[in-house]
Design a protein around this motif. Sequence first.
Motif, PDB file in Angstrom:
ATOM      1  N   UNK A  25     -36.025  37.496-123.002  1.00  0.00           N
ATOM      2  CA  UNK A  25     -35.788  36.054-122.948  1.00  0.00           C
ATOM      3  C   UNK A  25     -34.303  35.759-123.110  1.00  0.00           C
ATOM      4  N   UNK A  26     -33.636  36.456-124.023  1.00  0.00           N
ATOM      5  CA  UNK A  26     -32.212  36.218-124.271  1.00  0.00           C
ATOM      6  C   UNK A  26     -31.339  36.603-123.088  1.00  0.00           C
ATOM      7  N   UNK A  27     -31.719  37.641-122.373  1.00  0.00           N
ATOM      8  CA  UNK A  27     -30.804  38.225-121.384  1.00  0.00           C
ATOM      9  C   UNK A  27     -31.154  37.964-119.931  1.00  0.00           C
ATOM     10  N   UNK A  28     -32.246  37.268-119.643  1.00  0.00           N
ATOM     11  CA  UNK A  28     -32.664  37.136-118.247  1.00  0.00           C
ATOM     12  C   UNK A  28     -31.671  36.376-117.379  1.00  0.00           C
ATOM     13  N   UNK A  29     -30.783  35.621-117.969  1.00  0.00           N
ATOM     14  CA  UNK A  29     -29.803  34.871-117.178  1.00  0.00           C
ATOM     15  C   UNK A  29     -28.500  35.638-116.950  1.00  0.00           C
ATOM     16  N   UNK A  30     -28.436  36.875-117.450  1.00  0.00           N
ATOM     17  CA  UNK A  30     -27.263  37.735-117.280  1.00  0.00           C
ATOM     18  C   UNK A  30     -27.676  38.996-116.529  1.00  0.00           C
ATOM     19  N   UNK A  31     -26.824  39.470-115.611  1.00  0.00           N
ATOM     20  CA  UNK A  31     -27.134  40.672-114.855  1.00  0.00           C
ATOM     21  C   UNK A  31     -25.925  41.601-114.863  1.00  0.00           C
ATOM     22  N   UNK A  32     -26.022  42.731-115.569  1.00  0.00           N
ATOM     23  CA  UNK A  32     -24.911  43.690-115.528  1.00  0.00           C
ATOM     24  C   UNK A  32     -24.990  44.520-114.245  1.00  0.00           C
ATOM     25  N   UNK A  33     -23.845  44.738-113.625  1.00  0.00           N
ATOM     26  CA  UNK A  33     -23.792  45.598-112.437  1.00  0.00           C
ATOM     27  C   UNK A  33     -22.646  46.582-112.600  1.00  0.00           C
ATOM     28  N   UNK A  34     -22.913  47.837-112.265  1.00  0.00           N
ATOM     29  CA  UNK A  34     -21.898  48.877-112.362  1.00  0.00           C
ATOM     30  C   UNK A  34     -20.795  48.671-111.354  1.00  0.00           C
ATOM     31  N   UNK A  35     -19.563  49.020-111.736  1.00  0.00           N
ATOM     32  CA  UNK A  35     -18.416  48.871-110.841  1.00  0.00           C
ATOM     33  C   UNK A  35     -18.066  50.183-110.144  1.00  0.00           C
ATOM     34  N   UNK A  36     -18.750  51.268-110.533  1.00  0.00           N
ATOM     35  CA  UNK A  36     -18.496  52.554-109.917  1.00  0.00           C
ATOM     36  C   UNK A  36     -17.506  53.413-110.682  1.00  0.00           C
ATOM     37  N   UNK A  37     -16.797  52.822-111.620  1.00  0.00           N
ATOM     38  CA  UNK A  37     -15.807  53.583-112.395  1.00  0.00           C
ATOM     39  C   UNK A  37     -16.217  53.715-113.861  1.00  0.00           C
TER      40      UNK A  37
END
Length: 77
Positions: A25-37
Motif C-alpha cells: 500500500x505504501x509503495x504502489x505509487x513508486x516504481x524503481x527502475x534499474x539504470x544499468x550501472x
Amino acid sequence: MSRDTTSTSCPDGRWRPRGYVPAAVRLHRFLPTGTGDGAFDIHINEDFAGWSTTEGEPLFQADGSDAPALTETIGFL
C-alpha cells in the motif's frame, strides 16, 4: 469481547493513524527502475488519486531536493 489492538484498520475501515501500513500500500505509487550501472531511478505515479498539496508529508523540499518522506521511501525500496 476484547478489542483487537493489532489490527491495522479502524472499525469503520479506515487505516489507523500512524499505524502499520503494508508495504504494498505504501509503495504502489513508486516504481524503481534499474539504470544499468547498479543504480536505479524512482518513477512517481503522478496520476495517483491520493496525492495532496494541502495534507500529508511533502516529497520534495522548497529547493527541489528530496524531503525526508521521499528519502525514507527510497531507502525502503
